[in-house]
Design a protein around this motif. Structure first.
Motif, PDB file in Angstrom:
ATOM      1  N   LEU A 176       0.900  -1.050   0.017  1.00 50.20           N
ATOM      2  CA  LEU A 176       0.135  -0.061   0.074  1.00 50.20           C
ATOM      3  C   LEU A 176       0.991   1.392  -0.135  1.00 50.20           C
ATOM      4  O   LEU A 176       1.755   1.258   0.656  1.00 50.20           O
ATOM      5  N   PRO A 177       0.530   2.347  -0.679  1.00 49.37           N
ATOM      6  CA  PRO A 177       1.519   3.592  -0.713  1.00 49.37           C
ATOM      7  C   PRO A 177       1.705   4.143   0.497  1.00 49.37           C
ATOM      8  O   PRO A 177       2.785   4.483   0.682  1.00 49.37           O
ATOM      9  N   ASP A 178       0.793   4.125   1.670  1.00 51.72           N
ATOM     10  CA  ASP A 178       1.086   4.479   3.088  1.00 51.72           C
ATOM     11  C   ASP A 178       1.802   3.412   3.915  1.00 51.72           C
ATOM     12  O   ASP A 178       1.485   3.902   5.058  1.00 51.72           O
ATOM     13  N   GLY A 179       1.977   2.345   3.460  1.00 50.18           N
ATOM     14  CA  GLY A 179       2.321   1.504   4.387  1.00 50.18           C
ATOM     15  C   GLY A 179       1.377   0.607   4.913  1.00 50.18           C
ATOM     16  O   GLY A 179       0.321   0.509   4.690  1.00 50.18           O
ATOM     17  N   GLU A 180       1.999  -0.283   5.801  1.00 45.81           N
ATOM     18  CA  GLU A 180       0.875  -1.281   6.805  1.00 45.81           C
ATOM     19  C   GLU A 180      -0.405  -0.111   7.395  1.00 45.81           C
ATOM     20  O   GLU A 180      -0.321   0.707   8.171  1.00 45.81           O
ATOM     21  N   CYS A 181      -1.580  -0.699   7.114  1.00 48.85           N
ATOM     22  CA  CYS A 181      -2.859  -0.049   7.565  1.00 48.85           C
ATOM     23  C   CYS A 181      -3.207  -0.870   8.576  1.00 48.85           C
ATOM     24  O   CYS A 181      -2.737  -1.726   9.069  1.00 48.85           O
ATOM     25  N   ARG A 182      -4.061  -0.038   9.713  1.00 43.05           N
ATOM     26  CA  ARG A 182      -4.782  -0.806  10.590  1.00 43.05           C
ATOM     27  C   ARG A 182      -5.870  -1.500  10.436  1.00 43.05           C
ATOM     28  O   ARG A 182      -6.339  -2.314  11.268  1.00 43.05           O
ATOM     29  N   ALA A 183      -6.636  -1.129   9.466  1.00 43.01           N
ATOM     30  CA  ALA A 183      -8.044  -1.827   9.193  1.00 43.01           C
ATOM     31  C   ALA A 183      -8.378  -1.558   7.723  1.00 43.01           C
ATOM     32  O   ALA A 183      -7.846  -0.557   7.277  1.00 43.01           O
ATOM     33  N   LEU A 184      -9.259  -2.487   7.387  1.00 46.33           N
ATOM     34  CA  LEU A 184      -9.898  -2.146   6.015  1.00 46.33           C
ATOM     35  C   LEU A 184     -11.512  -1.766   6.227  1.00 46.33           C
ATOM     36  O   LEU A 184     -11.957  -2.475   6.835  1.00 46.33           O
ATOM     37  N   LEU A 185     -11.921  -0.691   5.427  1.00 51.19           N
ATOM     38  CA  LEU A 185     -13.162  -0.643   5.187  1.00 51.19           C
ATOM     39  C   LEU A 185     -13.671  -1.059   3.854  1.00 51.19           C
ATOM     40  O   LEU A 185     -13.119  -0.695   2.883  1.00 51.19           O
ATOM     41  N   CYS A 186     -14.718  -2.068   3.888  1.00 48.11           N
ATOM     42  CA  CYS A 186     -15.052  -2.595   2.494  1.00 48.11           C
ATOM     43  C   CYS A 186     -16.642  -2.005   2.438  1.00 48.11           C
ATOM     44  O   CYS A 186     -17.501  -2.308   3.157  1.00 48.11           O
ATOM     45  N   GLY A 187     -16.801  -1.798   1.041  1.00 46.45           N
ATOM     46  CA  GLY A 187     -18.038  -1.168   0.736  1.00 46.45           C
ATOM     47  C   GLY A 187     -18.915  -2.331  -0.019  1.00 46.45           C
ATOM     48  O   GLY A 187     -20.169  -2.511   0.403  1.00 46.45           O
ATOM     49  N   THR A 188     -18.359  -3.370  -0.626  1.00 45.09           N
ATOM     50  CA  THR A 188     -19.015  -4.403  -1.123  1.00 45.09           C
ATOM     51  C   THR A 188     -18.126  -5.603  -0.794  1.00 45.09           C
ATOM     52  O   THR A 188     -17.145  -5.766  -1.090  1.00 45.09           O
ATOM     53  N   ALA A 189     -18.853  -6.561   0.222  1.00 49.98           N
ATOM     54  CA  ALA A 189     -18.360  -7.714   0.853  1.00 49.98           C
ATOM     55  C   ALA A 189     -18.067  -8.653  -0.444  1.00 49.98           C
ATOM     56  O   ALA A 189     -18.524  -8.725  -1.284  1.00 49.98           O
ATOM     57  N   GLY A 190     -17.080  -9.351   0.043  1.00 51.94           N
ATOM     58  CA  GLY A 190     -16.417 -10.409  -0.844  1.00 51.94           C
ATOM     59  C   GLY A 190     -15.197 -10.891  -0.269  1.00 51.94           C
ATOM     60  O   GLY A 190     -14.912 -10.714   0.841  1.00 51.94           O
ATOM     61  N   THR A 191     -14.272 -11.375  -1.164  1.00 54.94           N
ATOM     62  CA  THR A 191     -12.893 -12.041  -0.719  1.00 54.94           C
ATOM     63  C   THR A 191     -11.932 -11.095  -1.360  1.00 54.94           C
ATOM     64  O   THR A 191     -11.860 -10.354  -2.250  1.00 54.94           O
ATOM     65  N   VAL A 192     -10.776 -11.050  -0.704  1.00 52.97           N
ATOM     66  CA  VAL A 192      -9.573 -10.398  -1.171  1.00 52.97           C
ATOM     67  C   VAL A 192      -8.405 -11.345  -1.115  1.00 52.97           C
ATOM     68  O   VAL A 192      -8.342 -12.148  -0.039  1.00 52.97           O
ATOM     69  N   ASN A 193      -7.034 -11.266  -1.896  1.00 51.21           N
ATOM     70  CA  ASN A 193      -5.816 -11.940  -1.685  1.00 51.21           C
ATOM     71  C   ASN A 193      -5.251 -10.532  -1.060  1.00 51.21           C
ATOM     72  O   ASN A 193      -5.196  -9.488  -1.542  1.00 51.21           O
ATOM     73  N   LEU A 194      -4.501 -10.956   0.308  1.00 53.55           N
ATOM     74  CA  LEU A 194      -3.872 -10.027   0.791  1.00 53.55           C
ATOM     75  C   LEU A 194      -2.435 -10.293   1.383  1.00 53.55           C
ATOM     76  O   LEU A 194      -1.989 -11.637   1.438  1.00 53.55           O
ATOM     77  N   MET A 195      -1.540  -9.414   1.830  1.00 48.71           N
ATOM     78  CA  MET A 195      -0.429  -9.651   2.645  1.00 48.71           C
ATOM     79  C   MET A 195      -0.637  -9.047   3.805  1.00 48.71           C
ATOM     80  O   MET A 195      -0.846  -7.981   4.095  1.00 48.71           O
ATOM     81  N   ASP A 196      -0.676  -9.969   4.973  1.00 46.58           N
ATOM     82  CA  ASP A 196      -0.896  -9.266   6.342  1.00 46.58           C
ATOM     83  C   ASP A 196       0.580  -8.694   6.804  1.00 46.58           C
ATOM     84  O   ASP A 196       1.746  -8.546   6.058  1.00 46.58           O
ATOM     85  N   ALA A 197       0.528  -8.115   8.117  1.00 45.10           N
ATOM     86  CA  ALA A 197       1.460  -7.285   8.615  1.00 45.10           C
ATOM     87  C   ALA A 197       2.796  -8.114   8.652  1.00 45.10           C
ATOM     88  O   ALA A 197       3.990  -7.473   8.810  1.00 45.10           O
ATOM     89  N   THR A 198       2.720  -9.517   8.728  1.00 45.02           N
ATOM     90  CA  THR A 198       4.137 -10.382   8.977  1.00 45.02           C
ATOM     91  C   THR A 198       4.604 -10.568   7.691  1.00 45.02           C
ATOM     92  O   THR A 198       5.619 -11.490   7.816  1.00 45.02           O
ATOM     93  N   GLY A 199       3.938 -10.294   6.520  1.00 44.14           N
ATOM     94  CA  GLY A 199       4.484 -10.710   5.226  1.00 44.14           C
ATOM     95  C   GLY A 199       3.896 -11.986   4.626  1.00 44.14           C
ATOM     96  O   GLY A 199       4.518 -12.420   3.570  1.00 44.14           O
ATOM     97  N   VAL A 200       2.960 -12.551   5.241  1.00 45.64           N
ATOM     98  CA  VAL A 200       2.387 -13.643   4.716  1.00 45.64           C
ATOM     99  C   VAL A 200       1.233 -13.575   3.828  1.00 45.64           C
ATOM    100  O   VAL A 200       0.520 -12.562   3.999  1.00 45.64           O
ATOM    101  N   ILE A 201       1.327 -14.111   2.667  1.00 48.67           N
ATOM    102  CA  ILE A 201       0.302 -13.958   1.631  1.00 48.67           C
ATOM    103  C   ILE A 201      -0.619 -14.832   1.714  1.00 48.67           C
ATOM    104  O   ILE A 201      -0.715 -16.056   1.947  1.00 48.67           O
ATOM    105  N   LEU A 202      -2.100 -14.532   1.707  1.00 49.37           N
ATOM    106  CA  LEU A 202      -3.236 -15.010   1.957  1.00 49.37           C
ATOM    107  C   LEU A 202      -4.309 -14.780   0.916  1.00 49.37           C
ATOM    108  O   LEU A 202      -4.384 -13.969   0.426  1.00 49.37           O
ATOM    109  N   ALA A 203      -5.017 -16.171   0.532  1.00 51.87           N
ATOM    110  CA  ALA A 203      -5.961 -16.149  -0.555  1.00 51.87           C
ATOM    111  C   ALA A 203      -7.264 -16.029  -0.171  1.00 51.87           C
ATOM    112  O   ALA A 203      -7.591 -16.905   0.831  1.00 51.87           O
TER     113      ALA A 203
END
Length: 77
Positions: free
Chosen positions: A21-48
């Motif tokens: 993310l351009p501003d680095g690690e965020c504290r939370a995500l606000l989601c307008g339309t529920a669903g799934t995401v692929n992400l990298m958590d704060a420890t560097g683990v990629i989750l699908a």
């Protein structure tokens, strides 16, 4: 008051990308339309296929990666 208990001070629209993310690690995500995401958590683990509910998701995240069905995602700092 611990930093995690304070309201976010900055909010940024998320563009799904396989980079931090351009501003680095965020504290939370606000989601307008529920669903799934692929992400990298704060420890560097990629989750699908992480499910996001509509509204606030208290997840520390470095990346919101491409793919997934959730939309209108905002990073809270």
């Amino acid at each position: 008051m611990a930093d995690e208990e304070r309201p976010s001070g900055k909010i940024r629209a998320v563009t799904k990308a396989d980079s931090n993310l351009p501003d680095g690690e965020c504290r939370a995500l606000l989601c307008g339309t529920a669903g799934t995401v692929n992400l990298m958590d704060a420890t560097g683990v990629i989750l699908a296929n992480v499910p996001l509910q509509q509204g606030y998701n208290p997840l520390k995240v470095l990346q919101v990666r491409t793919s997934g069905t959730a939309t209108d995602i905002w990073a809270l700092y």
